[in-house]
Design a protein around this motif. Structure first.
Motif: not given
Length: 336
Positions: A63-64, A79-83, A69-70
């Motif tokens: 998450k960090s 969340s995805g590597k792009s984010n 994301v939770s």
């Protein structure tokens, strides 16, 4: 995520980090896609027979770094590597005032676009191997200064460097011809010193000899010596290499080039005893700029360390596949 290869008892990395690394790799490799739900902490714990708090720590790290994301009462989602915020590992050969300039140039250019960690291998391939083993798969990019003990067999550290994913590697300060496709921001030590001396031909005309003081325990590249020797051959000047500054008897008509400030001080002390004037009787050239050398009016040859860091950062952020020679120049002062 049922592949038990994420657990390696021989790996010195803590288990939560092993789990986080495994999941991050799956996301980077598109094995887990944005929006996909992950196993819950309890499910992961039961399936892989690891403690619940271990999984919780791994998910917290993911998450960090932006990988997951939770969602309250629903679970954890990719969340995805792009984010995901990029993570970069800088591996320096040593810490010095010049390396700090590289670091600050790099950090200034990266800004808040990525998280940067710094480690130091102290010219040791063994320590580099340990650093890589503990961090492989944890970073989007690896930036490495590949300077090692001169007694180290090249094949040893090449084998270790090849453990890194080559597409994520950038060599800093020095390129390796064996790694032709790897990004690099480098000094061409032989050509740089030759070009710097050639730029001062007018000032050097009054000197008949050039001596490089090059301590045997120095880990500076030997190409420096080759560049000075080639310059002397082309300009009909006597060339000499000295290991120990304490053995130097300063002689009129000679330019002395110093790798270390300590050696320069030793020879300058002898010059003073013999009433030899720098820039007239004897020439002095030192590697790398400092405020003290400016005050002492010492001629300096140096690469642009700040620019090296900036260029490397830009190449990492833009994923530029290139090998870029860093600017190198001479600051001409009264000692020549």
């Amino acid at each position: 995520m049922t592949n038990n290869s994420l657990f390696n008892s021989a790996d010195k990395m803590p288990l939560p980090k092993q789990i986080a690394r495994h999941v991050a790799r799956q996301i980077d490799n598109d094995e887990l896609l944005p929006g996909q739900i992950l196993l819950s902490i309890n499910e992961f714990s039961a399936r892989h027979k690891v403690a619940r708090d271990t999984v919780e720590k791994a998910y917290k790290e993911l998450k960090s770094t932006g990988y997951i994301v939770s969602v309250r009462n629903k679970g954890y989602y990719v969340s995805g590597k792009s984010n995901a915020r990029k993570k970069i590992l800088l591996i320096f050969n040593k810490l010095s005032s010049y390396k700090k300039e590289v670091y600050y140039g790099f950090i200034e250019t990266i800004g808040d676009k990525a998280a940067v960690d710094l480690q130091v291998h102290h010219y040791s391939s063994g320590l580099l191997k340990e650093i890589i083993a503990n961090n492989l798969g944890n970073y989007h990019s690896y930036v490495l200064m590949a300077h090692f003990d001169r007694r180290e067999a090249k094949k040893n550290y090449l084998a270790i460097i090849k453990e890194l994913p080559q597409e994520k590697l950038l060599l800093l300060d020095k390129k390796l011809v064996e790694l032709k496709g790897v990004k690099a921001v480098y000094q061409d030590f032989k050509q740089d010193i030759y070009d710097a001396l050639s730029s001062a031909n007018t000032l050097l005309a009054k000197y008949k000899a050039v001596t490089i003081v090059f301590p045997p325990d120095s880990n500076h590249p030997g190409e420096i010596i080759n560049g000075i020797r080639e310059y002397c051959n082309h300009n009909k000047k006597r060339f000499a290499q000295v290991d120990d500054a304490a053995t130097v008897t300063p002689a009129r008509g000679t330019v002395y080039i110093f790798i270390t400030d300590e050696d320069m001080a030793v020879v300058m002390k002898e010059m003073k005893k013999k009433n030899l004037r720098q820039g007239a009787d004897v020439g002095i050239i030192s590697f790398n700029e400092t405020v003290l050398k400016e005050l002492l009016d010492i001629t300096v040859i140096t690469t642009d360390f700040v620019q090296m860091g900036k260029t490397a950062a830009e190449m990492v952020l833009n994923n530029t596949q290139a090998q870029v020679r860093n600017p190198f120049h001479m600051i001409q002062r009264g000692s020549l």
